[in-house]
Enzyme design. Structure first.
Site, PDB file in Angstrom:
ATOM      1  N   LEU A  16     -20.496   1.536  -5.758  1.00  0.00           N
ATOM      2  CA  LEU A  16     -21.653   1.339  -6.386  1.00  0.00           C
ATOM      3  C   LEU A  16     -22.718   1.440  -5.331  1.00  0.00           C
ATOM      4  CD1 LEU A  16     -20.815  -1.139  -9.421  1.00  0.00           C
ATOM      5  CD2 LEU A  16     -21.297   1.595  -9.504  1.00  0.00           C
ATOM      6  N   LEU A  17     -22.574   0.796  -4.217  1.00  0.00           N
ATOM      7  CA  LEU A  17     -23.478   0.416  -3.139  1.00  0.00           C
ATOM      8  C   LEU A  17     -23.792   1.532  -2.110  1.00  0.00           C
ATOM      9  CD1 LEU A  17     -22.687  -3.358  -2.632  1.00  0.00           C
ATOM     10  CD2 LEU A  17     -24.959  -2.357  -3.647  1.00  0.00           C
ATOM     11  N   GLY A  18     -22.994   2.623  -2.394  1.00  0.00           N
ATOM     12  CA  GLY A  18     -23.189   4.003  -1.553  1.00  0.00           C
ATOM     13  C   GLY A  18     -24.048   5.110  -1.993  1.00  0.00           C
ATOM     14  N   TYR A  47       1.159  -1.122  -0.013  1.00  0.00           N
ATOM     15  CA  TYR A  47       0.035   0.088   0.046  1.00  0.00           C
ATOM     16  C   TYR A  47       0.960   1.177  -0.030  1.00  0.00           C
ATOM     17  CZ  TYR A  47      -4.056  -2.702   1.254  1.00  0.00           C
ATOM     18  OH  TYR A  47      -4.929  -3.731   1.074  1.00  0.00           O
ATOM     19  N   PRO A  73     -16.698  -3.749   0.421  1.00  0.00           N
ATOM     20  CA  PRO A  73     -18.065  -3.754   0.945  1.00  0.00           C
ATOM     21  C   PRO A  73     -18.977  -3.156  -0.038  1.00  0.00           C
ATOM     22  CG  PRO A  73     -17.005  -2.649   2.511  1.00  0.00           C
ATOM     23  CD  PRO A  73     -15.937  -2.829   1.543  1.00  0.00           C
ATOM     24  N   LEU A  74     -18.602  -1.858  -0.402  1.00  0.00           N
ATOM     25  CA  LEU A  74     -19.415  -0.980  -1.322  1.00  0.00           C
ATOM     26  C   LEU A  74     -19.306  -1.237  -2.791  1.00  0.00           C
ATOM     27  CD1 LEU A  74     -19.728   2.187   0.740  1.00  0.00           C
ATOM     28  CD2 LEU A  74     -20.673   0.250   1.159  1.00  0.00           C
TER      29      LEU A  74
END
Length: 322
Positions: free
Chosen positions: A216-218, A53, A211-212
């Site tokens: 897209l799921l936010g 990272y 998790p999103l």
């Protein structure tokens, strides 16, 4: 804060894991330190990072976390730190993958950057198809004996990779893996076929990343319509592919009175195999939103509705054979 054991281990971790991938490339160090302080104050004791990272400046994120630990005040003692190895850290041929030599070098380098003398959860970032498990586990046994690591985990493994790893560890009377970190969310649910059953069989905690689904799921539709978000390239293609389902999903979130991103996290927290979704905030507000998922209860009807919008998988082979 809610806590649970990491897989079959006795290690207690928070139900949310703070992902640090944005620290450095997208989040300034001072802001990253403030987010870590806020996470700690909220009771999050589980932080995830990786040696690669920082990307163009590999190791950057671990260094940021290490300087936060160096501030003292119990920061290191309060934190279960997870990091990973596998990706190339240089052009040298042995600075990549899971050879015993790279494990030794990568581990010592991460310890130095993190300014700590042990890592709680040392994870394989990817399967290494060319290094035998006896070599990998022997190197990890040495690291455990030296007190440099406590637990091992995997990331991005297939179900049969988990099985091979655990069977090899059991032959050596070694603990092996206690967790698997996989992409898992309402849209991407392939791990339900074989990874989750394998994790449950061998007692691994599941740590979902993305998790999103990359945002897209936010609430992406509403944000796009309001001009607050632009999508292009692969993100735009994914949005168009799932536009109808996302519309139904965002409408359902409105019915429930919760933000779409919170609903996505809450759904993961209701999945029996999940230990802690990994949330990777760029700013403090994103962490604040994620924390509200811990208090969002979904009943059987709501969970069934979400399965209708985003159908999942049964365990293989029943999913496709019967």
């Amino acid at each position: 804060m809610q806590y649970t054991h990491l897989g079959r281990s006795g290690l207690s971790v928070s139900r949310l894991c703070l992902g640090t991938m944005n620290f450095g490339p997208k989040t300034e160090e001072a802001d990253a330190h403030a987010i870590m302080d806020s996470a700690r104050e909220s009771g999050i004791n589980f932080f995830d990072t990786a040696n690669v990272y920082g990307w163009d400046k590999k190791g950057w994120t671990e260094e940021i976390v290490g300087r936060w630990f160096a501030k003292g005040g119990g920061r290191r003692e309060d934190t279960v730190i997870a990091t990973k190895l596998y990706g190339s850290m240089s052009e040298r041929p042995n600075d990549t993958f899971l050879s015993a030599l790279n494990i030794r070098r990568a581990l010592d380098a991460s310890l130095s950057r993190l300014q700590t003398d042990y890592i709680d959860l040392y994870q394989f970032h990817h399967i290494d198809r060319n290094t035998p498990w006896d070599e990998i586990w022997q190197a990890m046994e040495v690291a455990v004996q030296q007190g440099k690591i406590i637990y091992n985990g995997s990331s991005n493994f297939a179900g049969w990779h988990i099985a091979r790893a655990q069977e090899a560890a059991q032959r050596r009377n070694f603990t092996g893996l206690v967790s698997e970190q996989s992409i898992y969310n309402l849209i991407t649910r392939a791990v339900e076929l074989e990874v989750i059953p394998a994790a449950q069989q061998y007692g691994l905690g599941l740590l979902p990343w993305s998790p999103l689904e990359g945002g897209l799921l936010g609430g992406v539709l509403k944000k796009t319509e309001e001009g607050g978000r632009r999508t292009e390239g692969r993100a735009k293609e994914a949005l168009e592919t799932h536009r109808e389902a996302l519309g139904q999903y965002e409408d359902f979130a409105d019915e429930l009175g919760v933000a779409p991103g919170v609903l996505a996290l809450a759904w993961l927290l209701h999945q029996p195999a999940v230990t802690a979704p990994i949330v990777g905030p760029r700013i403090q507000a994103q962490l604040d939103d994620a924390l509200t998922a811990l208090d969002t209860d979904l009943d059987a009807e709501a969970l069934a509705r979400l399965d209708t919008i985003f159908p999942g998988h049964r365990t293989a082979p029943e999913d496709y054979a019967w």
